[in-house]
Enzyme design. Structure first.
Site, PDB file in Angstrom:
ATOM      1  N   CYS A   2      -9.223 -20.806 -11.389  1.00  0.00           N
ATOM      2  CA  CYS A   2      -9.491 -22.217 -11.117  1.00  0.00           C
ATOM      3  C   CYS A   2      -9.719 -22.943 -12.434  1.00  0.00           C
ATOM      4  O   CYS A   2      -9.892 -22.333 -13.475  1.00  0.00           O
ATOM      5  CB  CYS A   2     -10.733 -22.359 -10.239  1.00  0.00           C
ATOM      6  SG  CYS A   2     -10.671 -21.414  -8.708  1.00  0.00           S
ATOM      7  N   ARG A  27      -2.694 -22.625 -15.018  1.00  0.00           N
ATOM      8  CA  ARG A  27      -3.569 -21.517 -14.632  1.00  0.00           C
ATOM      9  C   ARG A  27      -3.320 -21.063 -13.196  1.00  0.00           C
ATOM     10  O   ARG A  27      -3.708 -19.971 -12.814  1.00  0.00           O
ATOM     11  CB  ARG A  27      -5.038 -21.941 -14.785  1.00  0.00           C
ATOM     12  CG  ARG A  27      -5.450 -22.199 -16.213  1.00  0.00           C
ATOM     13  CD  ARG A  27      -6.800 -22.876 -16.291  1.00  0.00           C
ATOM     14  NE  ARG A  27      -7.878 -22.008 -15.867  1.00  0.00           N
ATOM     15  CZ  ARG A  27      -8.629 -21.285 -16.690  1.00  0.00           C
ATOM     16  NH1 ARG A  27      -8.393 -21.316 -17.980  1.00  0.00           N
ATOM     17  NH2 ARG A  27      -9.602 -20.545 -16.240  1.00  0.00           N
ATOM     18  N   TRP A  75      -7.990 -22.246  -6.897  1.00  0.00           N
ATOM     19  CA  TRP A  75      -7.118 -21.147  -6.478  1.00  0.00           C
ATOM     20  C   TRP A  75      -7.881 -20.401  -5.391  1.00  0.00           C
ATOM     21  O   TRP A  75      -8.953 -19.856  -5.628  1.00  0.00           O
ATOM     22  CB  TRP A  75      -6.822 -20.230  -7.663  1.00  0.00           C
ATOM     23  CG  TRP A  75      -5.791 -19.184  -7.411  1.00  0.00           C
ATOM     24  CD1 TRP A  75      -4.433 -19.300  -7.512  1.00  0.00           C
ATOM     25  CD2 TRP A  75      -6.036 -17.814  -7.043  1.00  0.00           C
ATOM     26  NE1 TRP A  75      -3.820 -18.108  -7.235  1.00  0.00           N
ATOM     27  CE2 TRP A  75      -4.783 -17.173  -6.945  1.00  0.00           C
ATOM     28  CE3 TRP A  75      -7.188 -17.075  -6.791  1.00  0.00           C
ATOM     29  CZ2 TRP A  75      -4.643 -15.831  -6.601  1.00  0.00           C
ATOM     30  CZ3 TRP A  75      -7.058 -15.741  -6.441  1.00  0.00           C
ATOM     31  CH2 TRP A  75      -5.800 -15.136  -6.354  1.00  0.00           C
ATOM     32  N   ASN A  99     -16.027 -22.170 -10.724  1.00  0.00           N
ATOM     33  CA  ASN A  99     -15.037 -21.110 -10.933  1.00  0.00           C
ATOM     34  C   ASN A  99     -15.731 -19.775 -10.755  1.00  0.00           C
ATOM     35  O   ASN A  99     -16.879 -19.611 -11.187  1.00  0.00           O
ATOM     36  CB  ASN A  99     -14.443 -21.162 -12.344  1.00  0.00           C
ATOM     37  CG  ASN A  99     -13.476 -22.298 -12.536  1.00  0.00           C
ATOM     38  OD1 ASN A  99     -13.162 -23.027 -11.609  1.00  0.00           O
ATOM     39  ND2 ASN A  99     -12.999 -22.444 -13.768  1.00  0.00           N
ATOM     40  N   GLY A 100     -15.031 -18.802 -10.169  1.00  0.00           N
ATOM     41  CA  GLY A 100     -15.608 -17.480 -10.019  1.00  0.00           C
ATOM     42  C   GLY A 100     -15.812 -17.119  -8.564  1.00  0.00           C
ATOM     43  O   GLY A 100     -15.267 -17.752  -7.655  1.00  0.00           O
ATOM     44  N   GLU A 482       7.828  -3.779 -16.476  1.00  0.00           N
ATOM     45  CA  GLU A 482       7.639  -5.183 -16.828  1.00  0.00           C
ATOM     46  C   GLU A 482       8.795  -6.038 -16.308  1.00  0.00           C
ATOM     47  O   GLU A 482       8.588  -7.158 -15.834  1.00  0.00           O
ATOM     48  CB  GLU A 482       7.499  -5.319 -18.348  1.00  0.00           C
ATOM     49  CG  GLU A 482       7.361  -6.740 -18.849  1.00  0.00           C
ATOM     50  CD  GLU A 482       6.130  -7.465 -18.341  1.00  0.00           C
ATOM     51  OE1 GLU A 482       6.076  -8.699 -18.513  1.00  0.00           O
ATOM     52  OE2 GLU A 482       5.227  -6.818 -17.765  1.00  0.00           O
ATOM     53  N   LYS A 486       8.387  -9.162 -13.682  1.00  0.00           N
ATOM     54  CA  LYS A 486       8.879 -10.528 -13.934  1.00  0.00           C
ATOM     55  C   LYS A 486       9.727 -11.014 -12.768  1.00  0.00           C
ATOM     56  O   LYS A 486       9.594 -12.159 -12.329  1.00  0.00           O
ATOM     57  CB  LYS A 486       9.708 -10.579 -15.231  1.00  0.00           C
ATOM     58  CG  LYS A 486       8.921 -10.372 -16.495  1.00  0.00           C
ATOM     59  CD  LYS A 486       8.091 -11.583 -16.908  1.00  0.00           C
ATOM     60  CE  LYS A 486       6.675 -11.512 -16.426  1.00  0.00           C
ATOM     61  NZ  LYS A 486       5.808 -10.533 -16.964  1.00  0.00           N
ATOM     62  N   GLU A 489       7.530 -11.724  -9.682  1.00  0.00           N
ATOM     63  CA  GLU A 489       6.602 -12.832  -9.895  1.00  0.00           C
ATOM     64  C   GLU A 489       7.253 -14.186  -9.657  1.00  0.00           C
ATOM     65  O   GLU A 489       6.651 -15.075  -9.038  1.00  0.00           O
ATOM     66  CB  GLU A 489       6.065 -12.803 -11.334  1.00  0.00           C
ATOM     67  CG  GLU A 489       4.952 -11.818 -11.581  1.00  0.00           C
ATOM     68  CD  GLU A 489       4.465 -11.877 -13.015  1.00  0.00           C
ATOM     69  OE1 GLU A 489       3.241 -11.797 -13.215  1.00  0.00           O
ATOM     70  OE2 GLU A 489       5.295 -11.987 -13.930  1.00  0.00           O
ATOM     71  N   HIS A 505      13.343  11.824  -5.899  1.00  0.00           N
ATOM     72  CA  HIS A 505      12.092  12.193  -5.241  1.00  0.00           C
ATOM     73  C   HIS A 505      11.612  11.113  -4.282  1.00  0.00           C
ATOM     74  O   HIS A 505      10.418  11.041  -3.975  1.00  0.00           O
ATOM     75  CB  HIS A 505      11.017  12.495  -6.285  1.00  0.00           C
ATOM     76  CG  HIS A 505      11.326  13.687  -7.139  1.00  0.00           C
ATOM     77  ND1 HIS A 505      11.274  14.987  -6.679  1.00  0.00           N
ATOM     78  CD2 HIS A 505      11.749  13.765  -8.433  1.00  0.00           C
ATOM     79  CE1 HIS A 505      11.620  15.807  -7.635  1.00  0.00           C
ATOM     80  NE2 HIS A 505      11.916  15.095  -8.720  1.00  0.00           N
ATOM     81  N   LYS A 604      -2.545 -17.954 -14.032  1.00  0.00           N
ATOM     82  CA  LYS A 604      -2.294 -17.515 -15.407  1.00  0.00           C
ATOM     83  C   LYS A 604      -3.450 -16.703 -15.954  1.00  0.00           C
ATOM     84  O   LYS A 604      -3.266 -15.637 -16.522  1.00  0.00           O
ATOM     85  CB  LYS A 604      -2.037 -18.742 -16.292  1.00  0.00           C
ATOM     86  CG  LYS A 604      -1.732 -18.401 -17.742  1.00  0.00           C
ATOM     87  CD  LYS A 604      -0.414 -17.646 -17.855  1.00  0.00           C
ATOM     88  CE  LYS A 604      -0.051 -17.366 -19.300  1.00  0.00           C
ATOM     89  NZ  LYS A 604       1.163 -16.532 -19.395  1.00  0.00           N
TER      90      LYS A 604
END
Length: 609
Positions: A2, A27, A75, A99-100, A482, A486, A489, A505, A604
């Site tokens: 947030c 963010r 958020w 925030n939190g 990675e 990407k 996301e 496997h 973010k």
């Protein structure tokens, strides 16, 4: 995650608050709101679901102005995105933003319901404003009320609090969630991120854990967790307003991908010279301490975790030093057996990642010898709380999906590998070889970026796909991880990565003509093994998209598409092969029309557990 902005001034601060929220959009958030102490000392609030531009339109339709106020982008954690769950929250004569996460909010909520409180939202935040309001009715003093309230809170939080009847008073609190105070011209501002206040202030106070700040337009008084008045250092930021501009690019992510050749030069600047590593770049006392290090423990999250996985290969194969890597969110919740001469390394773009920061704070009690962070934000909590810090110098990264932060983290980690490896397996000849590869790295990245037209053709083949597999071997396996991250996301295509040898496997059961398989194929000792794995895909009708070294021999057959990457030295290959995977994910997302820079449900800077 947030975002908080607040201000006390002698000018109208409504526009300052909204602009601050706009700078925090990167963010990640799902609603926004603002509360102003108006000229007649009333509390007026505007809240909306969605983007900050929706809040702007609401304020245009229903204007408000004043000298004191708070604003927030939320958020969602507790409660769905909605206007009633959006901040600021109000009760009685008090309004606040948060925030939190309040971990004991259910207990507090039950107590407050029993005493007659009624709740308008599903958030954990609302219990805070009810508690402050109760205390305020008894004391009529906002500072005392906030200090009393935070004694009952468990969890992580940053707070901005204002009161009805006083348009020159703002309380700020920080515990486990970042909050800064900006010093302006006869005004003071608060924000969860320096970026929010660029252009309004260049001097900042970074609140420490437990701090409560009593703020007016004239000054700031700070109290620590024990209620003692304290002084905190005033810092001048080097960031500029235009540092975060988008320039000629369509998206921040595209800009940040193409900045990599330049920022890698910045990462290396002042750290290598005459073919050698300048060991003092790690800070005072580091070089001497590194002589005694016998093991490395890396802790990180997300993309930074993938960087740590690559570094594990480097530390063990190049430096001859044992290395362990663990996801930060798991690290704190199990016992550890620690070799005493172990360097504890954290990696984070923002330096505020809650799980990573908590792991660092726990490390001293566990028994690690020294701590070092690889980070992009000089003023961040990880940097301030680590013994040493190696800054990646990537500059502001606005796109939620990290790109240049990752490649600069890898570059910084390779410098650390040299620094520690010099006392183990890396001799002068090997050091010179690695440094030489680092020196040409920026140009090699620039060359890979010129492959963009071919990568766009690859991307077109993914537009109607729902799943993808990424394969790599050795240190290219974390690169594949990675690449998959990407793609998922920003394009919302389900993508997973596997060591190529693991196909048989289990994952091979998924392969068909609707499952694109992406592989990275440098010309190394594992190439023939990788080619055998890829033949398993071809035999099942899978479609292969391979990024291969120029000298890697592949037979051009149906179902196999290749983009050739120039010959790359094995030591820096993970950095180079990351770039085309970033471009692939970006262009797939553009073709699919998703929100590239602000993908759904993501943030973010992850400042909550």
């Amino acid at each position: 995650m947030c975002g908080i902005v607040g201000a006390v001034s002698q000018r109208d601060i409504t526009n300052i608050l909204v602009k601050g929220l706009q700078r925090l959009e990167y963010r990640g958030y799902d609603s926004a709101g603002v509360c102003i102490v108006t000229d007649n000392d009333e509390l007026e609030r505007r809240r909306t679901v969605g983007k900050v531009k929706n809040l702007e339109k609401l304020i245009e339709a229903q204007p408000l102005s004043g000298f004191c106020g708070i604003a927030h982008t939320r958020w969602a954690t507790h409660g769905v995105p909605s206007e009633t769950n959006a901040h600021p929250h109000m009760c009685g004569d008090v309004a606040l933003v948060h925030n939190g996460i309040i971990e004991n909010y259910e207990v507090l909520r039950k107590q407050q319901l029993e005493t007659g409180h009624q709740f308008d939202s599903d958030t954990d935040t609302e219990v805070i404003v009810h508690a402050v309001s109760d205390a305020y009715k008894k004391t009529n003093d906002l500072l005392t009320s906030v200090q009393k309230t935070v004694e009952s809170l468990e969890g992580a939080y940053a707070l901005g609090v204002v009161e009805k009847g006083n348009n020159d008073h703002l309380i700020a609190v920080r515990k486990g969630s970042p909050l800064v105070i900006g010093i302006g011209n006869n005004e003071h501002l608060i924000a969860s991120d320096v970026f929010a206040l660029l252009g309004e202030a260049e001097h900042f106070i970074y609140l420490e854990d437990g701090d409560v700040a009593d703020i007016t337009h004239k000054g700031v008084t700070i109290y620590d967790a024990k209620g003692r008045q304290v002084k905190r250092k005033i810092n001048k930021t080097k960031l500029q307003v235009n540092d975060a501009g988008i320039g000629e690019y369509d998206h921040y992510m595209q800009k940040e991908i193409f900045e990599q050749a330049a920022v890698l030069k910045q990462t290396l600047e002042g750290r290598i010279a005459n073919g050698r590593l300048l060991s003092d770049c790690f800070g005072k006392g580091a070089e001497e301490a590194f002589r005694s290090i016998e093991e490395v423990q890396i802790v990180a999250c997300g993309t930074s975790f993938h960087a740590g996985l690559v570094a594990k290969y480097w530390f063990e194969s190049v430096a001859g030093l044992p290395c362990h890597i663990e996801v930060a969110s798991e690290f704190r919740y199990r016992p550890h057996i620690v070799i005493r001469k172990t360097l504890f390394v954290t990696i984070s773009q923002s330096g505020e990642t809650a799980d990573t920061l908590a792991a660092l704070q726990a490390s001293s009690d566990i028994g690690y010898a020294h701590t070092l962070t690889i980070c992009n934000v000089p003023e961040s909590s990880l940097v301030r709380e680590s013994e040493w810090a190696l800054m990646t110098k990537a500059g502001p990264e606005i796109g939620v999906a990290s790109t240049k932060a990752f490649t600069t983290q890898l570059t910084a980690l390779l410098l650390l590998v040299i620094a520690l490896g010099k006392h183990h397996k890396i001799d002068d000849k090997k050091e010179i070889e690695i440094v030489r590869q680092l020196e040409v790295l920026p140009e090699q990245v620039a060359e890979v970026l010129r492959l963009e037209p071919d990568i766009i053709e690859f991307a077109k083949q993914f537009s109607n796909k729902h799943h993808a597999l990424f394969l790599g071997r050795g240190e290219q396996y974390p690169v594949a991880m990675e690449g998959a991250l990407k793609l998922k996301e920003i394009s919302y295509i389900h993508a997973e990565a596997y060591p190529a040898g693991e196909l048989k496997h289990g994952p091979l059961a998924l392969v068909d003509d609707q499952m694109p398989v992406v592989a990275v194929a440098p010309n190394n000792d594992l190439l023939e093994k990788l080619k055998s794995n890829l033949q398993e895909v071809q035999a099942r009708g899978g479609e292969l998209f391979v990024f291969a070294d120029t000298h890697a021999i592949f037979e051009e057959v149906k179902g196999l598409k290749i983009i050739r990457v120039s010959e790359i030295n094995e030591i820096v290959a993970p950095i180079i092969y990351t770039v085309p995977l970033q471009l692939l994910a970006y262009h797939v997302a553009v073709i699919k029309g998703t929100d590239v820079d602000q993908p759904r449900n993501l943030a973010k800077s992850v400042t909550v557990e």
